[in-house]
Design a protein around this motif. Structure first.
Motif, mmCIF file in Angstrom:
data_model
loop_
_atom_site.group_PDB
_atom_site.id
_atom_site.type_symbol
_atom_site.label_atom_id
_atom_site.label_comp_id
_atom_site.label_asym_id
_atom_site.label_seq_id
_atom_site.Cartn_x
_atom_site.Cartn_y
_atom_site.Cartn_z
ATOM 1 N N TYR A 18 0.827 -1.208 0.000
ATOM 2 C CA TYR A 18 0.000 0.000 0.000
ATOM 3 C C TYR A 18 0.861 1.258 0.000
ATOM 4 C CZ TYR A 18 -3.808 -3.209 1.027
ATOM 5 O OH TYR A 18 -4.709 -4.234 0.959
ATOM 6 N N CYS A 22 -2.036 5.071 3.507
ATOM 7 C CA CYS A 22 -3.277 4.409 3.082
ATOM 8 C C CYS A 22 -3.965 3.742 4.274
ATOM 9 C CB CYS A 22 -2.940 3.346 2.037
ATOM 10 S SG CYS A 22 -4.373 2.394 1.505
ATOM 11 N N HIS A 24 -5.971 1.057 4.157
ATOM 12 C CA HIS A 24 -6.231 -0.390 4.038
ATOM 13 C C HIS A 24 -5.413 -1.199 5.053
ATOM 14 C CE1 HIS A 24 -9.010 -0.780 0.709
ATOM 15 N NE2 HIS A 24 -8.254 -0.062 -0.101
ATOM 16 N N CYS A 52 -7.632 -1.852 -4.566
ATOM 17 C CA CYS A 52 -6.265 -1.864 -4.020
ATOM 18 C C CYS A 52 -6.067 -2.980 -3.010
ATOM 19 C CB CYS A 52 -5.936 -0.515 -3.398
ATOM 20 S SG CYS A 52 -5.530 0.725 -4.647
ATOM 21 N N ASN A 122 -13.088 5.198 0.578
ATOM 22 C CA ASN A 122 -12.026 6.199 0.410
ATOM 23 C C ASN A 122 -12.384 7.205 -0.690
ATOM 24 O OD1 ASN A 122 -11.576 4.697 -1.877
ATOM 25 N ND2 ASN A 122 -9.590 3.894 -1.246
ATOM 26 N N GLY A 126 -9.553 3.669 -6.189
ATOM 27 C CA GLY A 126 -8.115 3.802 -6.010
ATOM 28 C C GLY A 126 -7.314 3.000 -7.027
ATOM 29 N N CYS A 214 -6.874 7.922 1.073
ATOM 30 C CA CYS A 214 -6.166 7.579 -0.164
ATOM 31 C C CYS A 214 -5.334 8.803 -0.549
ATOM 32 C CB CYS A 214 -7.148 7.218 -1.280
ATOM 33 S SG CYS A 214 -6.323 6.886 -2.861
#
Ligand SMILES: Cc1ncc(C[n+]2csc(CCOP(=O)(O)OP(=O)(O)O)c2C)c(N)n1
Ligand code: SF4
Ligand SMILES: [Mg+2]
Length: 243
Positions: A18, A22, A24, A52, A122, A126, A214
């Motif tokens: 990532y 980020c 995630h 992503c 986000n 992405g 993001c």
């Protein structure tokens, strides 16, 4: 020396793919911690999105399947109905869940499927280069809205959690954010609650929406991205338990 923090066992020890800042990766850790705390690692199956987080199975050490973009709630339905003793969760971005997969999530919630959904909002697509998503806010510049999203042309941001919360089959819907440590702790609590409901056999779908940064496609520093969530995104997507 006393260890005060360590990697939870279900989070694999590997380099991240990532971007810096980020959300995630943080969410993966919260899910892994939840799985360890509830001691459900050997009976949890996750569903990876297209987005992503397509490689989420590289980070969370449970059985996982990859499904077509947006189809996770439909696949989760089959998995849970044929394996009611397993804990099934889907991990989906806003392009995945609120664009191509809108039909799947609404009907899975409406049917009261006993699954847990982690929804990462986000505000952009992405993985494909930062195009407008249904969740892009008014005025937000994206690859496909270079002048900023305008309601006249591109419509309004879609508040999917509010839509789902009115359905009787959705038993728990909460919107959280990752913009500071206190909010990350609240997100963890919500994710754990959503999993606990399923572990306890609750009759319906639980969903946690996570407002997630993001910085790459918001074209901001990581710090600015956190501020933007707090100042701008939460106006459109208010935090808290919707149901
Ligand atoms: C059926 C299908 N349509 C479109 C795509 C292209 N595609 C890949 S990822 C993606 C959007 C990802 O956005 P999101 O779900 O918000 O995840 P993020 O990368 O932002 O975490 C799209 C449209 C695809 N892979 N499959
Ligand atoms: S493009 Fe955005 S969502 Fe994708 S890894 Fe980078 S910061 Fe995260
Ligand atoms: Mg997205």
């Amino acid at each position: 020396m006393k260890t005060v923090f360590k990697r939870t066992p279900t989070l694999k020890n590997c380099p991240t793919h990532y971007c810096p800042g980020c959300g995630h990766g943080i969410t993966h850790r919260l899910i892994a911690e939840t799985i360890d705390e509830l001691d459900i690692r050997d009976r949890t199956i996750g569903i990876a999105p297209v987005g992503c987080a397509v490689l989420v199975y590289n980070y969370i050490d449970v059985d996982m399947v990859e499904v077509a973009h947006g189809r996770a709630p439909a696949v989760a339905t089959g998995m849970k109905r044929t394996n009611p003793d397993k804990i099934i969760f889907s991990y989906q971005g806003d392009g995945d869940l609120a664009a191509i997969g809108t039909g799947e999530i609404i009907h899975a919630a409406h049917r009261g499927e006993r699954i847990t959904v982690i929804f990462i909002n986000n505000a952009v697509f992405g993985m494909t280069g930062g195009q407008m998503a249904p969740t892009t806010i008014i005025g937000q510049v994206t690859a496909t809205t270079p002048q900023g999203r305008q309601a006249d042309d591109q419509g309004y941001p879609l508040q999917i959690s509010e839509l789902l919360a009115v359905l009787p089959g959705a038993i728990y819907v909460e919107r959280c954010s990752l913009h500071n440590p206190a909010q990350i702790r609240k997100t963890k609590k919500a994710i754990k609650h959503a999993f606990e409901l399923q572990v306890n056999g609750a009759k319906g779908l639980s969903l946690v929406e996570v407002l997630s940064s993001c910085p790459t496609y918001w074209r901001m520093t990581s710090v600015k991205a956190m501020e933007w969530i707090e100042k701008e995104m939460t106006k459109v997507f208010p935090l808290g338990r919707l149901k």
